[in-house]
Design a protein around this motif. Structure first.
Motif, PDB file in Angstrom:
ATOM      1  N   ARG A 149       0.856  -1.191   0.000  1.00 31.47           N
ATOM      2  CA  ARG A 149       0.000   0.000   0.000  1.00 31.47           C
ATOM      3  C   ARG A 149       0.891   1.240   0.000  1.00 31.47           C
ATOM      4  NH1 ARG A 149      -3.482  -2.352   4.944  1.00 31.47           N
ATOM      5  NH2 ARG A 149      -4.950  -3.694   3.800  1.00 31.47           N
ATOM      6  N   THR A 150       0.576   2.165  -0.885  1.00 37.80           N
ATOM      7  CA  THR A 150       1.365   3.386  -0.972  1.00 37.80           C
ATOM      8  C   THR A 150       0.441   4.594  -1.036  1.00 37.80           C
ATOM      9  OG1 THR A 150       3.249   4.417  -2.094  1.00 37.80           O
ATOM     10  CG2 THR A 150       1.571   3.394  -3.514  1.00 37.80           C
ATOM     11  N   ALA A 151       1.015   5.799  -1.087  1.00 38.56           N
ATOM     12  CA  ALA A 151       0.202   7.017  -1.040  1.00 38.56           C
ATOM     13  C   ALA A 151       0.936   8.182  -1.700  1.00 38.56           C
ATOM     14  CB  ALA A 151      -0.123   7.371   0.419  1.00 38.56           C
ATOM     15  N   TRP A 152       0.181   9.123  -2.210  1.00 35.42           N
ATOM     16  CA  TRP A 152       0.697  10.391  -2.726  1.00 35.42           C
ATOM     17  C   TRP A 152       1.849  10.163  -3.720  1.00 35.42           C
ATOM     18  CZ3 TRP A 152       0.866  14.926   1.307  1.00 35.42           C
ATOM     19  CH2 TRP A 152      -0.323  14.973   2.039  1.00 35.42           C
ATOM     20  N   LEU A 153       1.632   9.293  -4.676  1.00 36.97           N
ATOM     21  CA  LEU A 153       2.691   8.886  -5.610  1.00 36.97           C
ATOM     22  C   LEU A 153       2.986   9.974  -6.651  1.00 36.97           C
ATOM     23  CD1 LEU A 153       4.299   6.156  -6.007  1.00 36.97           C
ATOM     24  CD2 LEU A 153       2.712   5.680  -7.877  1.00 36.97           C
ATOM     25  N   TYR A 154       4.255  10.207  -6.908  1.00 34.99           N
ATOM     26  CA  TYR A 154       4.659  11.151  -7.957  1.00 34.99           C
ATOM     27  C   TYR A 154       5.938  10.639  -8.617  1.00 34.99           C
ATOM     28  CZ  TYR A 154       8.354  12.860  -4.844  1.00 34.99           C
ATOM     29  OH  TYR A 154       9.465  12.942  -4.056  1.00 34.99           O
ATOM     30  N   SER A 155       6.268  11.228  -9.761  1.00 36.03           N
ATOM     31  CA  SER A 155       7.409  10.755 -10.542  1.00 36.03           C
ATOM     32  C   SER A 155       7.739  11.791 -11.606  1.00 36.03           C
ATOM     33  CB  SER A 155       7.032   9.421 -11.212  1.00 36.03           C
ATOM     34  OG  SER A 155       7.934   9.059 -12.218  1.00 36.03           O
ATOM     35  N   THR A 156       8.862  11.590 -12.283  1.00 37.94           N
ATOM     36  CA  THR A 156       9.160  12.411 -13.456  1.00 37.94           C
ATOM     37  C   THR A 156       8.305  11.955 -14.638  1.00 37.94           C
ATOM     38  OG1 THR A 156      10.983  10.917 -14.030  1.00 37.94           O
ATOM     39  CG2 THR A 156      11.552  12.890 -12.785  1.00 37.94           C
ATOM     40  N   TYR A 157       7.680  10.789 -14.520  1.00 35.90           N
ATOM     41  CA  TYR A 157       6.829  10.243 -15.581  1.00 35.90           C
ATOM     42  C   TYR A 157       5.353  10.535 -15.297  1.00 35.90           C
ATOM     43  CZ  TYR A 157      11.007   7.421 -16.549  1.00 35.90           C
ATOM     44  OH  TYR A 157      12.285   7.001 -16.825  1.00 35.90           O
ATOM     45  N   GLY A 158       4.558  10.640 -16.353  1.00 40.04           N
ATOM     46  CA  GLY A 158       3.108  10.721 -16.210  1.00 40.04           C
ATOM     47  C   GLY A 158       2.621  12.024 -15.585  1.00 40.04           C
ATOM     48  N   ASN A 159       1.363  12.022 -15.193  1.00 42.42           N
ATOM     49  CA  ASN A 159       0.747  13.197 -14.576  1.00 42.42           C
ATOM     50  C   ASN A 159       0.643  12.983 -13.068  1.00 42.42           C
ATOM     51  OD1 ASN A 159       0.197  14.486 -17.121  1.00 42.42           O
ATOM     52  ND2 ASN A 159      -1.470  13.030 -17.400  1.00 42.42           N
ATOM     53  N   ASN A 160       1.008  14.001 -12.312  1.00 42.89           N
ATOM     54  CA  ASN A 160       0.955  13.889 -10.856  1.00 42.89           C
ATOM     55  C   ASN A 160       0.976  15.273 -10.211  1.00 42.89           C
ATOM     56  OD1 ASN A 160       3.923  14.599 -10.491  1.00 42.89           O
ATOM     57  ND2 ASN A 160       4.121  12.715 -11.688  1.00 42.89           N
ATOM     58  N   PHE A 161       0.824  15.303  -8.909  1.00 38.97           N
ATOM     59  CA  PHE A 161       0.732  16.555  -8.156  1.00 38.97           C
ATOM     60  C   PHE A 161       1.976  17.422  -8.327  1.00 38.97           C
ATOM     61  CE2 PHE A 161       1.075  19.005  -4.161  1.00 38.97           C
ATOM     62  CZ  PHE A 161      -0.160  19.638  -4.152  1.00 38.97           C
ATOM     63  N   VAL A 162       3.144  16.821  -8.299  1.00 34.73           N
ATOM     64  CA  VAL A 162       4.388  17.588  -8.416  1.00 34.73           C
ATOM     65  C   VAL A 162       4.444  18.325  -9.753  1.00 34.73           C
ATOM     66  CG1 VAL A 162       6.907  17.414  -8.622  1.00 34.73           C
ATOM     67  CG2 VAL A 162       5.710  16.148  -6.825  1.00 34.73           C
ATOM     68  N   LYS A 163       4.169  17.622 -10.826  1.00 35.11           N
ATOM     69  CA  LYS A 163       4.240  18.241 -12.154  1.00 35.11           C
ATOM     70  C   LYS A 163       3.132  19.278 -12.345  1.00 35.11           C
ATOM     71  CE  LYS A 163       5.693  15.334 -15.501  1.00 35.11           C
ATOM     72  NZ  LYS A 163       5.811  14.086 -16.289  1.00 35.11           N
ATOM     73  N   THR A 164       1.966  19.001 -11.773  1.00 36.70           N
ATOM     74  CA  THR A 164       0.863  19.964 -11.857  1.00 36.70           C
ATOM     75  C   THR A 164       1.202  21.255 -11.129  1.00 36.70           C
ATOM     76  OG1 THR A 164      -0.803  18.217 -12.042  1.00 36.70           O
ATOM     77  CG2 THR A 164      -1.572  20.369 -11.307  1.00 36.70           C
ATOM     78  N   MET A 165       1.749  21.147  -9.915  1.00 32.39           N
ATOM     79  CA  MET A 165       2.120  22.337  -9.144  1.00 32.39           C
ATOM     80  C   MET A 165       3.196  23.151  -9.862  1.00 32.39           C
ATOM     81  SD  MET A 165       0.253  22.689  -6.434  1.00 32.39           S
ATOM     82  CE  MET A 165      -1.107  22.073  -7.437  1.00 32.39           C
ATOM     83  N   ARG A 166       4.164  22.483 -10.437  1.00 33.99           N
ATOM     84  CA  ARG A 166       5.219  23.185 -11.169  1.00 33.99           C
ATOM     85  C   ARG A 166       4.640  23.951 -12.360  1.00 33.99           C
ATOM     86  NH1 ARG A 166      10.682  21.262 -10.449  1.00 33.99           N
ATOM     87  NH2 ARG A 166      11.064  21.727 -12.650  1.00 33.99           N
ATOM     88  N   ARG A 167       3.736  23.297 -13.067  1.00 33.29           N
ATOM     89  CA  ARG A 167       3.119  23.938 -14.240  1.00 33.29           C
ATOM     90  C   ARG A 167       2.268  25.140 -13.833  1.00 33.29           C
ATOM     91  NH1 ARG A 167      -1.814  23.234 -16.025  1.00 33.29           N
ATOM     92  NH2 ARG A 167      -2.112  21.246 -14.956  1.00 33.29           N
ATOM     93  N   LEU A 168       1.426  24.967 -12.812  1.00 31.73           N
ATOM     94  CA  LEU A 168       0.550  26.059 -12.375  1.00 31.73           C
ATOM     95  C   LEU A 168       1.338  27.232 -11.796  1.00 31.73           C
ATOM     96  CD1 LEU A 168      -2.387  24.066 -10.722  1.00 31.73           C
ATOM     97  CD2 LEU A 168      -2.387  25.206 -12.956  1.00 31.73           C
ATOM     98  N   ALA A 169       2.413  26.910 -11.078  1.00 27.12           N
ATOM     99  CA  ALA A 169       3.233  27.964 -10.469  1.00 27.12           C
ATOM    100  C   ALA A 169       3.927  28.821 -11.526  1.00 27.12           C
ATOM    101  CB  ALA A 169       4.257  27.349  -9.529  1.00 27.12           C
TER     102      ALA A 169
END
Length: 292
Positions: A149-169
């Motif tokens: 079981r995992t949570a809040w997954l992000y990566s340099t691949y695909g769409n995720n919270f980290v990439k979304t925040m960087r784009r919006l910022a």
């Protein structure tokens, strides 16, 4: 040479696992996605495992659109429960071991101390219920399995919270992010490393410690603090304003608390789990290089 099937190989975690393949020349990583292997097709799945003499299956395939799942119940259960059952039964028939990825959404998010594997499950969404059903189907299949079981997954691949925040910022001067949901981010590259370490452990020790394990990075944060750190590392001047969950309504209520206790995984496999801030820094550096 061990044959390791990676399902959902084009997703965040699957991509990170495939990126590790060259470091493990004594293993053959077999990437598949829905276009090359339909996990809902029992016959095709059984045939594939037999033809490739698969030793391990790492199941990264999942329906993860949490809000959309409420209206897309049939497809959600088809992928998150039925396909997992098929995989377990095929693996059992062909003596393959399964590493399956699950989620913190199997809990209700009402705790105030890190969730242990033995804590009561109480999913509050179709997504969470379907993932729990998948866990149960796999355990009932007879296959030797590890569920992570995992949570809040992000990566340099695909769409995720980290990439979304960087784009919006980069586009805005100000962002509102919820400050009362607590958890721990998980860098998919770290989880991928943990998975291959678990397989290496099984090979070296000649035992596969079946059961449920929790994995996220170490530390505790909120989505607001996470976003603030993401934007700082990206070098943007965007202001991140904290707001309560009540001001950001979604179709499905997100867990208010989803910190996972990793002690069982650390002690069983002798693994070190990186802190979320260090892992975010590493991921951010990769994104900067990739985008430059």
């Amino acid at each position: 040479m061990k044959q390791i099937l990676i399902t959902g190989s084009k997703g965040q975690l699957g991509s990170e696992l495939m990126a590790l393949a060259e470091q493990f020349a004594h293993w053959q990583f077999i990437p598949t996605d829905v276009d090359t292997l339909d996990l809902t097709d029992k016959r095709a799945l059984s045939q594939f495992l037999a033809e490739h003499k698969v030793d391990y299956v790492v199941n990264c395939a999942a329906y993860t659109a949490v809000d959309k799942a409420e209206d897309d119940l049939d497809l959600c259960y088809k992928i998150n429960r039925d396909a997992v059952r098929n995989l377990g039964e095929a693996a059992h028939a062909h003596q393959a071991r399964v590493v399956h990825i699950s989620t913190d959404y199997v809990f209700d998010g009402q705790a105030n101390t890190p969730y242990k594997e033995t804590d009561a499950v109480n999913p509050q969404s179709v997504y969470g219920k379907s993932k729990l059903a998948g866990e149960q189907a796999l355990q009932a299949s007879g296959a030797e399995s590890i569920i992570i079981r995992t949570a809040w997954l992000y990566s340099t691949y695909g769409n995720n919270f980290v990439k979304t925040m960087r784009r919006l910022a980069a586009e805005r001067d100000e962002l509102n992010v919820v400050c009362d949901q607590t958890g721990t981010p998980t860098y998919a590259a770290d989880l991928a490393q943990a998975i291959v370490a678990m397989i290496a452990f099984a090979e070296k020790e000649q035992q596969f410690p079946t059961g449920i394990y929790h994995y996220s990075n170490e530390g505790v944060t909120t989505w607001h603090e996470f976003a603030t750190e993401i934007i700082k590392l990206a070098g943007h001047s965007c202001t991140v304003k904290p707001i309560p969950t009540s001001q950001y309504p979604t179709k499905v209520a997100r867990p208010m608390y989803s910190v996972l206790d990793k002690s069982k995984l650390r002690s069983t496999f002798k693994l070190t789990v990186p802190n979320w801030e260090e892992s975010l820094r590493i991921c951010s550096e990769k994104l900067i290089i990739h985008n430059s």
